[in-house]
Structure formats: C-alpha cells, structure tokens
Design a protein around this motif. Structure first.
Motif, short mmCIF file in Angstrom:
data_model
loop_
_atom_site.label_atom_id
_atom_site.label_comp_id
_atom_site.label_asym_id
_atom_site.label_seq_id
_atom_site.Cartn_x
_atom_site.Cartn_y
_atom_site.Cartn_z
N ILE A 42 0.85 -1.18 0.00
CA ILE A 42 0.00 0.00 0.00
C ILE A 42 0.89 1.23 0.00
CG2 ILE A 42 -1.77 -1.25 1.33
CD1 ILE A 42 -1.05 0.52 3.72
N SER A 43 0.30 2.39 -0.16
CA SER A 43 1.04 3.65 -0.15
C SER A 43 1.84 3.80 1.13
CB SER A 43 0.04 4.81 -0.29
OG SER A 43 0.57 5.99 0.24
N ASN A 44 3.09 4.27 1.00
CA ASN A 44 3.89 4.47 2.22
C ASN A 44 3.27 5.54 3.12
OD1 ASN A 44 4.83 7.02 1.09
ND2 ASN A 44 6.39 5.88 -0.01
N THR A 45 2.55 6.48 2.52
CA THR A 45 1.85 7.48 3.32
C THR A 45 0.76 6.83 4.15
OG1 THR A 45 2.25 9.08 1.55
CG2 THR A 45 0.69 9.71 3.25
N ALA A 46 0.01 5.92 3.53
CA ALA A 46 -1.05 5.23 4.26
C ALA A 46 -0.48 4.35 5.36
CB ALA A 46 -1.89 4.39 3.29
N ALA A 47 0.62 3.65 5.07
CA ALA A 47 1.24 2.79 6.08
C ALA A 47 1.74 3.62 7.26
CB ALA A 47 2.40 2.00 5.46
N THR A 48 2.35 4.75 6.96
CA THR A 48 2.84 5.63 8.02
C THR A 48 1.68 6.20 8.83
OG1 THR A 48 4.72 6.23 6.63
CG2 THR A 48 4.28 7.64 8.53
N ALA A 49 0.61 6.58 8.13
CA ALA A 49 -0.55 7.15 8.82
C ALA A 49 -1.14 6.17 9.82
CB ALA A 49 -1.62 7.55 7.80
N ALA B 53 8.83 6.16 9.39
CA ALA B 53 8.71 6.85 8.11
C ALA B 53 9.71 6.29 7.09
CB ALA B 53 8.92 8.35 8.30
N PHE B 54 10.97 6.11 7.52
CA PHE B 54 11.99 5.61 6.59
C PHE B 54 11.70 4.17 6.18
CE2 PHE B 54 15.86 8.58 7.37
CZ PHE B 54 15.06 9.67 7.09
N ALA B 55 11.21 3.34 7.11
CA ALA B 55 10.88 1.95 6.77
C ALA B 55 9.78 1.90 5.72
CB ALA B 55 10.46 1.19 8.02
N SER B 56 8.81 2.81 5.83
CA SER B 56 7.71 2.82 4.85
C SER B 56 8.22 3.24 3.47
CB SER B 56 6.59 3.76 5.31
OG SER B 56 6.98 5.11 5.21
N ILE B 57 9.17 4.19 3.41
CA ILE B 57 9.70 4.65 2.12
C ILE B 57 10.62 3.59 1.52
CG2 ILE B 57 11.00 6.47 0.96
CD1 ILE B 57 10.25 8.33 3.29
N ARG C 107 -0.21 22.23 10.07
CA ARG C 107 1.10 22.72 9.62
C ARG C 107 1.65 21.83 8.50
NH1 ARG C 107 4.71 22.92 14.83
NH2 ARG C 107 6.26 23.33 13.21
N VAL C 108 1.44 20.53 8.65
CA VAL C 108 1.90 19.59 7.63
C VAL C 108 1.14 19.80 6.33
CG1 VAL C 108 1.98 17.15 7.02
CG2 VAL C 108 2.64 17.87 9.32
N VAL C 109 -0.16 20.00 6.42
CA VAL C 109 -0.99 20.20 5.23
C VAL C 109 -0.52 21.44 4.47
CG1 VAL C 109 -3.32 20.70 4.41
CG2 VAL C 109 -2.98 19.03 6.25
N ILE C 110 -0.25 22.52 5.20
CA ILE C 110 0.22 23.77 4.57
C ILE C 110 1.57 23.56 3.90
CG2 ILE C 110 1.03 26.11 5.07
CD1 ILE C 110 -1.18 26.29 7.19
N LEU C 111 2.49 22.89 4.59
CA LEU C 111 3.83 22.67 4.04
C LEU C 111 3.77 21.83 2.77
CD1 LEU C 111 6.84 23.08 4.30
CD2 LEU C 111 6.94 21.11 5.84
N ILE C 112 2.96 20.78 2.76
CA ILE C 112 2.85 19.95 1.56
C ILE C 112 2.33 20.76 0.38
CG2 ILE C 112 1.56 18.02 0.54
CD1 ILE C 112 1.64 16.67 3.26
N ALA C 113 1.29 21.57 0.62
CA ALA C 113 0.72 22.39 -0.46
C ALA C 113 1.76 23.35 -1.02
CB ALA C 113 -0.50 23.14 0.05
N CYS D 87 7.42 11.52 5.87
CA CYS D 87 8.29 12.20 6.84
C CYS D 87 7.57 13.38 7.50
CB CYS D 87 9.57 12.69 6.15
SG CYS D 87 10.63 11.36 5.55
N LEU D 88 6.75 14.07 6.72
CA LEU D 88 6.00 15.19 7.29
C LEU D 88 5.03 14.73 8.37
CD1 LEU D 88 5.27 17.23 4.05
CD2 LEU D 88 6.60 18.01 6.01
N MET D 89 4.53 13.51 8.24
CA MET D 89 3.57 13.01 9.22
C MET D 89 4.23 12.75 10.58
SD MET D 89 1.02 10.57 7.07
CE MET D 89 -0.21 10.72 8.35
N VAL D 90 5.55 12.48 10.60
CA VAL D 90 6.24 12.25 11.87
C VAL D 90 7.00 13.48 12.33
CG1 VAL D 90 6.48 9.80 11.28
CG2 VAL D 90 8.38 11.34 10.82
N TYR D 91 7.10 14.48 11.47
CA TYR D 91 7.91 15.67 11.78
C TYR D 91 7.42 16.38 13.04
CZ TYR D 91 10.53 19.98 10.84
OH TYR D 91 11.39 21.05 10.93
N GLY D 92 6.09 16.60 13.12
CA GLY D 92 5.54 17.28 14.29
C GLY D 92 5.51 16.41 15.53
#
Length: 591
Positions: free
Chosen positions: A109-116, A141-145, A449-455, A551-556
């Motif tokens: 599955i998506s690494n973003t989904a796995a991290t989430a 995060a790194f394991a998912s990527i 903050r993560v949503v804004i940074l991604i955009a 990575c952004l999901m774990v940053y905060g």
C-alpha cells in the motif's frame, strides 16, 4: 540559464537555509516561498494556490481523519497492545517489530497510508515503553519509504513511471520487476536504520520526566476477580496481566490475608489484586472480561452514565482535611458521593487496600463522580483538580466499523478501482458519517502545519516545471556525462532525481526526468529500461529533507528539526546509490 531559472534556484537556496536554521517553523518558510513565487511572477497565483486543493493534500487530510477515527475508537490501542504482547516494552525488539511491520505493509500500500496507520500506534507504544517517540517515528517513516521499490503498487510514483514507459512505446512494468533491486534495498535499509541510523536520532519528544505532565502517573488500585473470569484457575504467570494490561500485581488479598504474588500462585474467584499501573491502563480494566475495578462495584450505573459524571486527577493540597485520614475513615463514597479509583504517591509503594491508605500532601487521586460534587471539594480546598481525564472505554462496535472502513479504503486504492485520494476521502467521509469520530475531534487531530507545508512544496514543484528549471538541470546532467561511461550517465540521472525529489513531489520529479533520460539513452544506443528503473528507485529516496509526506507526518509528533533528516538520511541515500549502481546494470543491462 534564463533569469527565471536563476531566480527560482536562488529562492530554493534561501528556503533551504531557512529550513536548516529553523528560525521559523517549516510551514512558515514554505508559505513564504509560495508567496515569493507568486510575487516574482514565477508562478501565477491561481496555479500556486491550486496546490491546496491537490489530490496529495486531500489524501493527507483524509488519512489524518481516518487515523483520528482509529485513535478515538481504540483500534490504535488494541493494535499497540498486540505488538507489546509479542515485542515487550524493550526498545530494540519493539523497534524491530515496528519497522518490519510498516515495511511489509508499505510494500503493498502507499507508504503514506502505512505511516498514517502506524504513527498513532507508535506514539502509544512509546508511552508504554517509556521512551521518546522521536526514537521510533523516524524509523517508521523511513521503513515505509524503503519498501517503495518492492512492488509496482508500493507507491504511486511507480505507476506514473509505468504510464510514461507505455507512452514512450516501451514494455510496461510488471508487478515484481523492481523486486530484485527493491528488496535488497529494503532489507539493507532496515538493517542500517536498526543498527546505525537510529543512533543519529536525537531524543526530542517527551522524555521520562515529562510523563507525569501528560497524565502518565502510576496508580494503585484494586481489581476484583469475578466468578466467571477466565483468570480463575490460572497462575499469575499464565494470566499475563503485566504483558497484556501493563499492570503490576503488588499483593493478592484473599479474605483477610495479604499474600505476596508468586508466578505459580493460582488465582481464585473473589481474589482482590492490588495492582499498579498508569492511568490509561487502570481504566482499561473496564474493557477486560472477568475483572472489575473494585470501587466501581459499589458505584451505581446512573452515576457512571450521567452526563454530569466526570473523571479527574486531584491533588491533596496542604491544609486539606483529608491529610492523615483514610478513604474508609472519611466515608468518601457515602459522604461525598465520589469514588476513588486509584492513588498515586510518587516514589512510594502502596501495599494496602485503597480504603486503608492514610492520605498525605502530594498524593494524587483518580476520582470519578458528579462534576458538581468535585467542584464543591475543589472550592473547599480539600483537593485541587489537576485535569479532567477522558474516560475512553473501547467501543468494540465502532472499533470494528472504523477498522473495516480503513481496510476497505486501502483495498479500493490498491486494486485501482478508484484513485488513492478518492479512496481515502471516501474513508474519511465514512468514518464521519458513521460517527466513528466526531468532526470536531477529527479536525482537532489534523496536523494543519503539515498540510500547509505539503501544499507549498507542491507549488514549488509546479514552478520548477513551469520555468523549465527541472528540464534545464536534466539537460545539464546529460550534457556533462554524454561522453563519459554509461554508468556515470546512469549515476548522474540517479543523483539529479534524488536532488529534485526533495523539493518536488516524487511523481513530479520522475515525470520531469524520465522522458529526458529515455531520449538520452536512445540517442546513445543504451537500454532506456535501465534508466527508467533507476529513476523509479531514485524518486523514492526522500530521506534528506522532511518534505516527503511520510516524513512530514512524523515531523511534528517527533519534534524533529530539519537538520535531523540529512544527518540520518544522507548515509542511507549513499547506501542505496551504491546498491543501485551495482545491481541495476546486471538486472537491466545497459546495452
């Protein structure tokens, strides 16, 4: 080089300096960069702001909402307990199991989904293991990527490259074509993170001294073994109270006798266990069949279910009339209409029943009862209410509902029935519509903050394409390495893709570089497939900056700094580079 390209490269350099120095937060830097792109005319305002409505941003938003539902319904806690049951609370086995789990899941599955999915689980596990979340979240995060190149469906970037191959009239990728290179990368990368990389990660999140601040006090309470309990007839060792409920049995009260707990002691119906555990673990006794917090046995159901009922932590303050008195002597339940579920005395073991403990200044009581009565005691300075406790009893019906919605959403994306962003938003809508989580709770859990940074980073990627910066850099690499060994040309495209995939999205970087690489390879009579597979792997090397969604999901939550990622990620990129240069030309010969 045109003026626009030079200006954009200058803005990127300035932004990277601000990202590294962290004078202001990363989302503010991203917003400043976005505005600079608009004000300098490098990107029209409508294109810049369109990134806030992109499928990537909406996908992250939907995942965060579904994660909030898993958290609120208790799924995360149940998953964490299952991992703890097999891995224990020691950091090394825990980290190994978590990384292996997220790496395996992310291969399909998506690494973003796995991290989430794993971020809230890991946050809870960090509390249980009394370790800093920062020690676990970056490896997640790194394991998912790292698993992004194991299968075709590991990441949407592979699907983009597959589409570009078809457009260039080349054979499409098979499901496991990347596996001969991707699997060794995943395994070596996981070993690097486990033995080396994690040593570079600082402990930035809450350490041991902060646990009390967040309500992680250890309470003594009494647990009654009911006649129909599955524990009856088991020994204390077989009961796994410590492993499954994180409760330490201090004494066993059988009739009027206080017995020292032994692993071979057989539990009998009616036994009262004096146990010690953190607040959340004490409250989870309510969800365990066959045992009950003893004080609650005498507390009427209307009190427990009343809208006026509350659960608070309360401090015994100097001058309190409770000092030196026992709960039984005070007639606490009868006189005040309140129930003490646990007692905390920092640094002291309490080995008597709750009703027999003489209270002291500084004791913290876990009290349940009507708010009006609690306020009266607080006003009389008998206690000082520290904080209200969210009594989160697991609703198994909602937990199953949230889990099924999450799995169904991922299944829709994996099978390509609908795009990933649509599947995730369908899941987010379903958990809200079925009341797995309230909108207020869901939106409160979103890391805006993560949503804004991604955009903002997506807008930067659009600017690199619009100004021709990405094409300029790609042609520069092709020109410099055109007369060198084909392996140097392959290395140049790998490194350029890695560089571009840091500020740009992985898909955008691959989409810009791949057509140029294929054209260059065909002109030099080289195998374009070697370049395509190499770029697919390089596009997922988003370890040097925290701008990758995972990575952004774990940053905060991990309280990381921008500089933490190149410190841990740069050696990992170097390892992957060496592996690709060794393996790719053998799997897909250059000529």
């Amino acid at each position: 080089m045109t003026f626009q390209i030079g200006l954009l490269l200058s803005l990127i350099a300035v932004a990277l300096v601000f990202f590294s120095l962290e004078w202001v937060s990363a989302d503010v830097v991203g917003l400043g960069l976005l505005l600079a792109l608009v004000l300098t005319g490098l990107l029209p305002a409508e294109r810049a702001f369109a990134s806030f409505g992109s499928d990537t941003v909406l996908m992250i938003l939907g995942l965060l909402i579904m994660t909030a539902a898993l958290l609120k319904t208790g799924v995360v806690d149940l998953a964490g307990r299952a991992i703890l049951k097999y891995a224990g609370t020691r950091v090394n086995p825990l980290l190994f199991v978590i990384m292996l789990g997220v790496g395996t899941l992310s291969a399909f599955i998506s690494n973003t989904a796995a991290t989430a999915f794993f971020v809230p689980v890991v946050m809870g596990l960090a509390v249980k293991a009394r370790t800093s979340p920062s020690r676990l979240l970056m490896p997640v995060a790194f394991a998912s990527i790292l698993s992004s190149s194991v299968t075709l469906i590991s990441t949407s970037t592979n699907l983009v490259i597959n589409g570009l191959l078809t457009s260039a009239h080349l054979r499409p990728m098979t499901m496991f074509e990347l596996t001969p290179v991707g699997l060794p990368i995943a395994l070596v990368g996981l070993l690097y993170m486990f033995f080396i990389g994690r040593r570079f990660i600082p402990e930035r999140a809450s350490a041991q001294g902060a646990f009390d601040t967040f309500g992680m006090r250890s309470y003594l309470t009494e647990v009654l073994v009911l006649p129909d309990s599955p524990l009856v007839g088991q020994t204390l060792g077989e009961s796994n109270l410590g492993r499954e409920l994180d409760l330490s049995v201090l004494r066993v009260v059988r009739g009027e006798r206080y017995l020292l707990p032994q692993s071979d002691m057989v539990i009998a119906a009616g036994d009262v266990l004096l146990v010690e555990g953190e607040r959340a673990d004490v409250l989870h006794v309510k969800d365990t069949a066959g045992i009950e917090i003893r004080p609650e046995m005498t507390l009427s159901e209307p009190d427990l279910r009343s809208e006026d009922a509350a659960l608070v932590e309360a401090l015994i303050v100097p001058g309190s009339p409770f000092i030196g008195r026992t709960l039984r002597g005070l007639g606490f339940r009868e006189n005040f209409g309140l129930q003490v579920l646990g007692v905390n005395r920092h640094g002291r073991n309490l080995l008597r029943k709750l009703g027999q403990i003489a209270l002291r200044v500084g004791d913290v009581l876990l009290i349940q009862g009507r708010r009006t009565r609690l306020v009266r005691l607080n006003t009389d300075r008998a206690i000082s209410i520290l904080n209200a406790v969210e009594d989160q009893t697991i609703d198994h019906a909602r937990a199953w509902r949230a889990t099924l919605i999450f799995v169904a959403s991922l299944a829709l994306a994996v099978t390509n029935l609908v795009p990933l962003a649509v599947a995730v938003l369908l899941g987010a809508f379903a958990v809200l519509a079925t009341r797995c989580v309230s909108p207020a709770d869901a939106y409160r859990e979103v890391e805006w903050r993560v949503v804004i940074l991604i955009a903002c980073m997506l807008a930067l990627g659009a600017a690199m394409t619009a100004t021709g910066t990405a094409e300029y850099l790609a042609s520069l690499v092709a020109g410099v390495t055109a007369h060198a060994s084909p392996l140097w040309l392959l290395a140049g495209f790998f490194l350029l893709t890695v560089a571009l995939t840091q500020p740009m999205s992985n898909q955008a970087a691959a989409a810009v570089i791949l057509p140029i690489a294929i054209h260059t390879a065909q002109n030099l009579h080289l195998n374009p497939r070697t370049f395509a597979m190499t770029i697919a792997i390089a596009a997922s090397c988003s370890y040097i900056t925290p701008l990758e969604p995972a990575c952004l999901m774990v940053y905060g939550p991990g309280r990381y700094r921008f500089s933490d990622f190149p410190r841990v990620g740069a050696p990992l990129v170097l390892i992957i580079f060496v592996l690709v240069m060794l393996l790719a030309p053998h799997i897909w010969p250059l000529r």
